[in-house]
Design an enzyme around this catalytic site. Structure first.
Site, PDB file in Angstrom:
ATOM      1  N   SER A 120       0.820  -1.211   0.000  1.00 59.67           N
ATOM      2  CA  SER A 120       0.000   0.000   0.000  1.00 59.67           C
ATOM      3  C   SER A 120       0.853   1.260   0.000  1.00 59.67           C
ATOM      4  CB  SER A 120      -0.914   0.029   1.230  1.00 59.67           C
ATOM      5  OG  SER A 120      -1.713  -1.122   1.287  1.00 59.67           O
TER       6      SER A 120
HETATM    7  N1  SAH Z   1      -0.224  -5.302   4.065  1.00 49.38           N
HETATM    8  C1  SAH Z   1       0.475  -5.588   2.852  1.00 49.38           C
HETATM    9  C2  SAH Z   1      -0.397  -5.302   1.646  1.00 49.38           C
HETATM   10  C3  SAH Z   1      -0.508  -6.496   0.783  1.00 49.38           C
HETATM   11  S1  SAH Z   1      -1.803  -6.450  -0.407  1.00 49.38           S
HETATM   12  C4  SAH Z   1       1.803  -4.867   2.789  1.00 49.38           C
HETATM   13  O1  SAH Z   1       2.103  -4.076   3.691  1.00 49.38           O
HETATM   14  O2  SAH Z   1       2.577  -5.112   1.858  1.00 49.38           O
HETATM   15  C5  SAH Z   1      -3.011  -7.485   0.373  1.00 49.38           C
HETATM   16  C6  SAH Z   1      -2.617  -8.898   0.646  1.00 49.38           C
HETATM   17  O3  SAH Z   1      -3.768  -9.580   1.147  1.00 49.38           O
HETATM   18  C7  SAH Z   1      -2.165  -9.695  -0.577  1.00 49.38           C
HETATM   19  O4  SAH Z   1      -0.877 -10.192  -0.348  1.00 49.38           O
HETATM   20  C8  SAH Z   1      -3.190 -10.818  -0.678  1.00 49.38           C
HETATM   21  O5  SAH Z   1      -2.659 -12.029  -1.129  1.00 49.38           O
HETATM   22  C9  SAH Z   1      -3.685 -10.924   0.761  1.00 49.38           C
HETATM   23  N2  SAH Z   1      -4.987 -11.563   0.949  1.00 49.38           N
HETATM   24  C10 SAH Z   1      -6.083 -11.484   0.175  1.00 49.38           C
HETATM   25  N3  SAH Z   1      -7.085 -12.226   0.688  1.00 49.38           N
HETATM   26  C11 SAH Z   1      -6.615 -12.793   1.833  1.00 49.38           C
HETATM   27  C12 SAH Z   1      -7.155 -13.666   2.817  1.00 49.38           C
HETATM   28  N4  SAH Z   1      -8.400 -14.155   2.726  1.00 49.38           N
HETATM   29  N5  SAH Z   1      -6.372 -14.028   3.848  1.00 49.38           N
HETATM   30  C13 SAH Z   1      -5.092 -13.574   3.969  1.00 49.38           C
HETATM   31  N6  SAH Z   1      -4.520 -12.763   3.064  1.00 49.38           N
HETATM   32  C14 SAH Z   1      -5.263 -12.368   2.010  1.00 49.38           C
END
Ligand code: SAH
Length: 232
Positions: A82
């Site tokens: 993000s």
């Molecule tokens: N917080 C992260 C942002 C990653 S984007 C950072 O600081 O880099 C969001 C992430 O959520 C992705 O990696 C995606 O694979 C994950 N995601 C999506 N659905 C999910 C679920 N049901 N359980 C766990 N992770 C999930």
């Protein structure tokens, strides 16, 4: 003679490393002033964390030069880290204090988890894509955030073994607020979650539990990658 040469090489490479890390620290200081403080982020713990976590260690090698830019960045597998402002905004809303327990759904790069780990040593994070769980975990370990616990699973179900949580942050957009997460929120706790349909504008929601009552409030329009379900 040879020893002197090796010693000099060492001195030069340490100097270069120190130089690089000072350059990155300067970019971070500027990021905090222009992207965060200028837009109203005030919480000192959040600002200190954003000034400290080496964001460039959480992006893929070929994106390092953009690590402190005012935008999200791709981290592979169609996912993104993000934008710094969003990370700071969500962190500030959590109002996390040292010693409190935090759960993140969507580890991705591990960056948000590292920011939380600057505030409390009890951070749990769940990632549904196996390779990203590993990527996030490696980034966290390399940067010294050993206390963060990473799990490869569907975050919909939360992490009941470590519940209840003072703060829960979901970093992928879900069509609704997962009931198990509300369940695992401590009384007096706060959850921040983007709610809405994938690839459309979603609403960032604040969920508060007080005296057993759950209140939700819309905060602002956002755009997150989708919350997925089941296997990766
Ligand atoms: N917080 C992260 C942002 C990653 S984007 C950072 O600081 O880099 C969001 C992430 O959520 C992705 O990696 C995606 O694979 C994950 N995601 C999506 N659905 C999910 C679920 N049901 N359980 C766990 N992770 C999930």
């Amino acid at each position: 003679m040879r020893l002197t040469f090796v010693a000099m090489l060492l001195v030069f490479s340490f100097a270069a490393m120190a130089d690089e890390s000072e350059r990155m620290a300067e970019l971070r200081r500027r990021m905090v002033i222009t992207q965060l403080e200028a837009r109203g982020i005030r919480d000192s713990a959040t600002l200190a964390a954003m000034r400290t976590v080496p964001r460039h260690e959480f992006v893929p090698e070929d994106r390092r030069h953009q690590a402190y830019a005012d935008r999200p960045l791709p981290i592979g597998y169609n996912q993104t880290i993000s934008q710094p402002y969003i990370v700071a905004y969500m962190t500030e809303l959590l109002g996390l204090e040292p010693g409190q327990r935090a759960l993140e759904i969507g580890t991705g790069s591990g960056y948000q988890a590292a920011v939380l780990a600057e505030i409390t040593d009890q951070v749990y994070t769940i990632e549904i894509i196996g390779q990203l769980a590993e990527f996030g975990q490696n980034n966290l370990r390399r940067s010294g955030y050993d206390q963060v616990q990473v799990k490869h699973a569907d975050g919909y179900y939360g992490w009941p073994e470590h519940a209840p949580f003072d703060a829960i942050v979901v970093t992928a957009a879900s069509p609704d607020i997962p009931a198990p997460l509300v369940e695992q929120l401590k009384d007096g706790g706060v959850m921040v979650i983007p709610v809405g349909h994938p690839f459309r504008t979603q609403q960032l929601m604040l969920v508060e539990k007080k005296n057993g009552e759950v209140r939700t409030r819309r905060l602002m329009a956002v755009r997150f990658v989708p919350f997925t379900r089941g296997q990766d």
